[in-house]
Design an enzyme around this catalytic site. Structure first.
Site, short mmCIF file in Angstrom:
data_model
loop_
_atom_site.label_atom_id
_atom_site.label_comp_id
_atom_site.label_asym_id
_atom_site.label_seq_id
_atom_site.Cartn_x
_atom_site.Cartn_y
_atom_site.Cartn_z
N LYS A 186 -19.77 -1.25 -23.33
CA LYS A 186 -20.47 -2.49 -23.54
C LYS A 186 -21.93 -1.87 -23.17
O LYS A 186 -22.55 -1.26 -22.17
CB LYS A 186 -20.08 -3.48 -22.27
CG LYS A 186 -21.06 -4.77 -22.38
CD LYS A 186 -20.74 -5.45 -21.04
CE LYS A 186 -19.27 -6.05 -21.06
NZ LYS A 186 -19.03 -7.18 -20.17
N GLY B 170 -20.88 -9.08 -27.60
CA GLY B 170 -20.76 -9.78 -26.26
C GLY B 170 -21.81 -10.59 -25.79
O GLY B 170 -22.77 -10.86 -26.89
N SER B 171 -21.85 -11.19 -24.77
CA SER B 171 -23.08 -12.14 -24.34
C SER B 171 -24.27 -11.72 -24.29
O SER B 171 -25.27 -12.52 -24.60
CB SER B 171 -22.62 -12.54 -22.88
OG SER B 171 -21.38 -13.26 -22.83
N ASP C 146 -13.82 -16.36 -15.39
CA ASP C 146 -14.11 -16.53 -16.93
C ASP C 146 -12.47 -16.14 -17.57
O ASP C 146 -12.56 -15.33 -18.43
CB ASP C 146 -14.98 -15.74 -17.52
CG ASP C 146 -15.35 -16.01 -19.05
OD1 ASP C 146 -14.90 -17.45 -19.32
OD2 ASP C 146 -16.15 -15.43 -19.80
N ALA D 19 -16.85 -6.06 -30.70
CA ALA D 19 -17.29 -7.54 -30.54
C ALA D 19 -18.51 -7.54 -30.25
O ALA D 19 -19.36 -6.70 -29.81
CB ALA D 19 -16.48 -8.16 -29.51
#
Length: 456
Positions: free
Chosen positions: A139, A119-120, A233, A117
């Site tokens: 990450k 991520g932020s 979150d 994915a």
């Protein structure tokens, strides 16, 4: 964050008063450190000896200065070692001790299988440890991004919390480390995917399935809150699924330590899950997580959010305050009661403890024994996992091939570890911005598109 002197263009130090000159020198020294991902207090910079009193321009573009000996002693690095091998990593560890410094494992140890994915702050990679023959999710967080966005403490808090919490329904942290330009957080890889993918596939879940999910998430939140942690979150994308379809609450990037009775004020989270007291800027507490759980359970059961996401938190707050949150007639009385108590707009009256949660009639004859809860597979998830469209739904517009990774610099993860010579060369600050992660952005249906806003 260590770069507050970067906008100061003057280099005429002799004409400055001594106090201003010292501040200018301090800012230049701090700017140099920020260029390699360091945040350092101004008070420590001012301890630099006269030999280091260089202008900012010379410090950044002419010659990399020697690191002060007293700072080297604090970092546990001898002066002789500094030129033998690049030892700013020890310096970094003074301010990011949560992330041990090490070189990125080369291709003989790690095999990057793709990315999971976007991520932020950076990509989440799918990585295989060849020694252990296990697959992990890593990450990758560029230091330049966390410094630019002012979320250094937030990144540290994420690993501090995940190191301390161990629970069957909370995603485990396996390892974390840092290199010159990046932070790495490695967790277990959940091949089944996230809850949002399966919600997209099925549209809505039965109350029996929602009861299983609610019990597991309620246990996870109760554990975190008793431990003094607020997640902030809770959403479907942050709930991963095991091989048996059970849940793991993940992504502690916005979480923080908050004792019972404590208050928070930061507006953060994913906008359609945010409690009214969070949208208004606080004060708020752990009760905000229980509101998010209520939104999640409502959406799982109906197939849509009670209030669609708005473009900003002010507009969302107006909608949430005026929305009646009436339960559909299709809900059982027990589910309606549970959601009415979770979606109470007054935090002090909201269902906000695990004990009260367990006593809800919706969970009559359900067990909250953690071992028993995991024994029975969640059949609907196992059935959906076998559908041919699952992979495409899970990608949400991303590609999992290795091709997009070739243009992304993450400390040569696919290359052998660097030599001391190449590490020395890496000390020269670079002005070239890191290229964006290739691949098209995820395209979600308009009514289910998650809008994330973080105001820090």
């Amino acid at each position: 964050m260590g770069a507050d002197g970067s906008k100061n263009k003057s280099h005429d130090l002799p004409q400055r008063p001594s106090g201003q000159a010292d501040e200018h020198i301090s800012s230049g020294w701090r700017s140099f450190l920020s260029s390699v991902g360091l945040s350092i207090p101004a008070s420590l910079c001012r301890l630099a000896p006269p030999a280091l009193r260089l202008s900012q321009h010379r410090m950044l573009h002419d010659k990399i200065p020697e690191v002060p000996e007293h700072v080297l002693r604090l970092a546990g690095v001898g002066p002789g070692k500094l030129r033998a091998e690049w030892s700013l990593p020890g310096f970094v560890s003074m301010f990011l001790p949560e992330f041990p410094h090490r070189s990125v494992p080369g291709h003989e140890h790690f095999q990057v299988l793709g990315y999971i994915a976007k991520g932020s702050f950076g990509p989440i990679l799918k990585v295989k440890d060849k020694t252990k023959q296990r697959v992990y999710a890593v990450k990758v967080i560029p230091k330049s991004e966390i410094l630019k966005l002012g979320v250094l403490e937030q990144s540290k808090e994420e690993v501090i919390i995940q190191r301390q919490v161990r629970h069957p329904f909370v995603h485990d942290l396996q390892d974390c480390w840092q290199t010159q330009r990046h932070l790495y957080i490695m967790c277990d890889y959940c091949s089944t995917g996230d809850l949002y993918t399966y919600w997209q596939m099925i549209g809505q879940f039965s109350e029996d399935t929602v009861r299983v999910f609610a019990a597991e998430l309620g246990c996870a939140l109760g554990f975190l809150h008793d431990f003094g942690v607020i997640h902030r979150d809770v959403k479907m994308e942050n709930i991963l699924l095991t091989d048996n379809g059970h849940l793991r609450l993940a992504d502690f990037g916005l979480s923080r330590r908050l004792e019972r009775g404590g208050r928070a004020f930061t507006i953060c989270g994913t906008i359609q899950y945010m409690a009214p007291e969070v949208l208004s800027g606080g004060p708020y507490n752990h009760a905000a997580d229980w509101w998010s759980l209520g939104i999640l359970l409502f959406s799982l059961t109906t197939g849509k959010f009670p209030v669609p996401p708005e473009p900003d938190h002010c507009s969302m707050l107006r909608k949430v305050r005026s929305f009646p949150y009436e339960m559909p007639l299709s809900f059982s009385p027990q589910l309606s009661l549970l959601l009415s108590e979770l979606l109470c707009k007054t935090p002090s009256r909201r269902l906000r403890t695990l004990d009260r949660f367990k006593r809800q009639t919706f969970f009559h004859q359900s067990t909250f024994d953690l071992e028993l809860m995991q024994r029975r597979p969640v059949e609907v998830i196992l059935e959906l996992r076998e559908r041919p469209d699952r992979a495409a739904k899970a990608r949400r517009g991303l590609t999992l091939s290795l091709q997009p990774l070739k243009g992304f610099d993450y400390d040569s993860l696919l290359s052998p570890p660097p030599t001391p010579d190449t590490q020395l060369d890496a000390c020269t600050p670079s002005r070239t911005p890191a290229p964006p992660l290739p691949g098209p952005p995820p395209q979600l249906p308009q009514e289910k598109r998650a809008r994330r806003e973080v105001f820090v």
